[in-house]
Design a protein around this motif. Structure first.
Motif, PDB file in Angstrom:
ATOM      1  N   PRO A  19       0.633  -1.048  -0.085  1.00  0.00           N
ATOM      2  CA  PRO A  19       0.004  -0.148  -0.168  1.00  0.00           C
ATOM      3  C   PRO A  19       0.809   1.220   0.116  1.00  0.00           C
ATOM      4  CG  PRO A  19      -0.624  -1.452   1.759  1.00  0.00           C
ATOM      5  CD  PRO A  19       0.597  -2.095   1.310  1.00  0.00           C
ATOM      6  N   ILE A  20       2.040   1.396   0.604  1.00  0.00           N
ATOM      7  CA  ILE A  20       2.999   2.340   0.626  1.00  0.00           C
ATOM      8  C   ILE A  20       3.485   2.705  -0.757  1.00  0.00           C
ATOM      9  CG2 ILE A  20       5.006   3.587   1.760  1.00  0.00           C
ATOM     10  CD1 ILE A  20       2.528   3.163   3.407  1.00  0.00           C
ATOM     11  N   MET A  21       3.916   1.613  -1.488  1.00  0.00           N
ATOM     12  CA  MET A  21       4.497   1.606  -2.654  1.00  0.00           C
ATOM     13  C   MET A  21       3.530   1.968  -3.706  1.00  0.00           C
ATOM     14  SD  MET A  21       6.639  -1.245  -5.095  1.00  0.00           S
ATOM     15  CE  MET A  21       7.770  -1.056  -3.847  1.00  0.00           C
ATOM     16  N   ASN A  22       2.340   1.474  -3.735  1.00  0.00           N
ATOM     17  CA  ASN A  22       1.126   1.812  -4.643  1.00  0.00           C
ATOM     18  C   ASN A  22       1.401   1.844  -5.737  1.00  0.00           C
ATOM     19  OD1 ASN A  22      -1.469   2.011  -5.352  1.00  0.00           O
ATOM     20  ND2 ASN A  22      -1.752   3.840  -4.350  1.00  0.00           N
ATOM     21  N   PRO A  23       1.781   0.812  -6.378  1.00  0.00           N
ATOM     22  CA  PRO A  23       2.358   0.905  -7.934  1.00  0.00           C
ATOM     23  C   PRO A  23       1.406   1.582  -8.878  1.00  0.00           C
ATOM     24  CG  PRO A  23       1.852  -1.426  -7.501  1.00  0.00           C
ATOM     25  CD  PRO A  23       2.000  -0.530  -6.123  1.00  0.00           C
ATOM     26  N   LEU A  24      -0.085   1.632  -8.777  1.00  0.00           N
ATOM     27  CA  LEU A  24      -1.000   2.087  -9.442  1.00  0.00           C
ATOM     28  C   LEU A  24      -0.897   3.415  -9.540  1.00  0.00           C
ATOM     29  CD1 LEU A  24      -4.359   0.281  -8.124  1.00  0.00           C
ATOM     30  CD2 LEU A  24      -2.789  -0.297 -10.165  1.00  0.00           C
ATOM     31  N   THR A  25      -0.278   4.131  -8.587  1.00  0.00           N
ATOM     32  CA  THR A  25      -0.183   5.698  -8.735  1.00  0.00           C
ATOM     33  C   THR A  25       1.051   5.891  -9.634  1.00  0.00           C
ATOM     34  OG1 THR A  25       1.503   5.696  -6.824  1.00  0.00           O
ATOM     35  CG2 THR A  25      -0.822   6.168  -6.556  1.00  0.00           C
ATOM     36  N   THR A  26       1.864   4.814  -9.917  1.00  0.00           N
ATOM     37  CA  THR A  26       3.093   5.137 -10.918  1.00  0.00           C
ATOM     38  C   THR A  26       2.644   5.104 -12.193  1.00  0.00           C
ATOM     39  OG1 THR A  26       4.606   4.153  -9.142  1.00  0.00           O
ATOM     40  CG2 THR A  26       5.628   4.126 -11.280  1.00  0.00           C
ATOM     41  N   ILE A  27       1.561   4.299 -12.641  1.00  0.00           N
ATOM     42  CA  ILE A  27       1.308   4.169 -14.023  1.00  0.00           C
ATOM     43  C   ILE A  27       1.137   5.344 -14.953  1.00  0.00           C
ATOM     44  CG2 ILE A  27      -0.806   3.119 -15.387  1.00  0.00           C
ATOM     45  CD1 ILE A  27      -1.055   0.832 -13.264  1.00  0.00           C
TER      46      ILE A  27
END
Length: 219
Positions: A19-27
């Motif tokens: 949840p901290i990394m949250n790769p969806l926000t990197t997309i």
């Protein structure tokens, strides 16, 4: 320690880190930076970004305290620096819809594709391996009991690897989102995500400044 215990602790690392990394926000950032790249280079950027993120988090797990002491930096410092980088990129996304790499007015294939390397910064750091992820990894490392360092570090590293694998799957599926939305849809989403990334950047800066104030006020 049994296999079930090992699996349990690995899952704790993944649940705590993902949840901290949250790769969806990197997309959206990944889509904006690689919008003029060839499909092969887009895939390479995703692979390299995840590899670098894994190396960064593993390094801070094993040598985090030494790195911080050697360079005289702190988690608040990393948070503020990451916030500044994300803020600059987010503002570019809002006001142009693209990164400056794709704004070159030329017809040559090499420049039009803008095959620049964004894998380390900002995709790996501070997007995937940001200050929050680093802090979480160092926190897990600090909880390893004496005499169990080899097993403890192995568990955390496996958890990092699983989380990074999820991040790669998210980035690798970005082309599906891009194809579904179309060019104009991607531009609209890029501006919206640029605004959201601006909010994230401001939050990074505010948290870092607050931590700096707390740190210096207690000295």
């Amino acid at each position: 320690m049994s296999i079930l215990d090992i699996l349990k602790y690995i899952s704790i690392v993944v649940v705590g880190l993902l949840p901290i990394m949250n790769p969806l926000t990197t997309i959206p950032l990944y889509m904006a930076l690689t919008s003029r790249m060839t499909p092969a280079n887009k895939k390479l950027q995703a692979k390299k970004a995840c590899f670098y993120a894994f190396c960064i988090l593993s390094t801070f797990l094993l040598l985090g305290n030494g790195i911080i002491a050697l360079f005289g930096i702190s988690i608040p410092g990393i948070r503020v620096a990451g916030g500044i980088i994300i803020l600059i990129l987010a503002l570019r996304m809002i006001f142009s819809g693209e990164d400056s790499s794709s704004s070159v007015d030329t017809e040559t294939t090499e420049i039009k594709h803008a095959d620049l390397d964004y894998s380390f910064s900002p995709l790996a750091m501070p997007s995937l391996a940001g200050p929050g992820s680093i802090a979480v990894v160092m926190g897990f490392g600090s909880q390893i009991p004496d005499g169990s360092y080899m097993l403890g570090y192995s568990i955390v590293i496996i958890g990092i690897l699983i989380t990074i694998s999820v991040a790669y799957l998210a980035l690798a599926s970005a082309h599906i989102i891009e194809k579904f939305l179309g060019e104009h849809g991607v531009q609209a989403v890029t501006k919206i995500m640029g605004f959201l990334l601006t909010c994230v950047a401001v939050q990074f800066l505010a948290s870092g400044i607050r931590d700096f104030y707390i740190e210096f006020s207690t000295m």
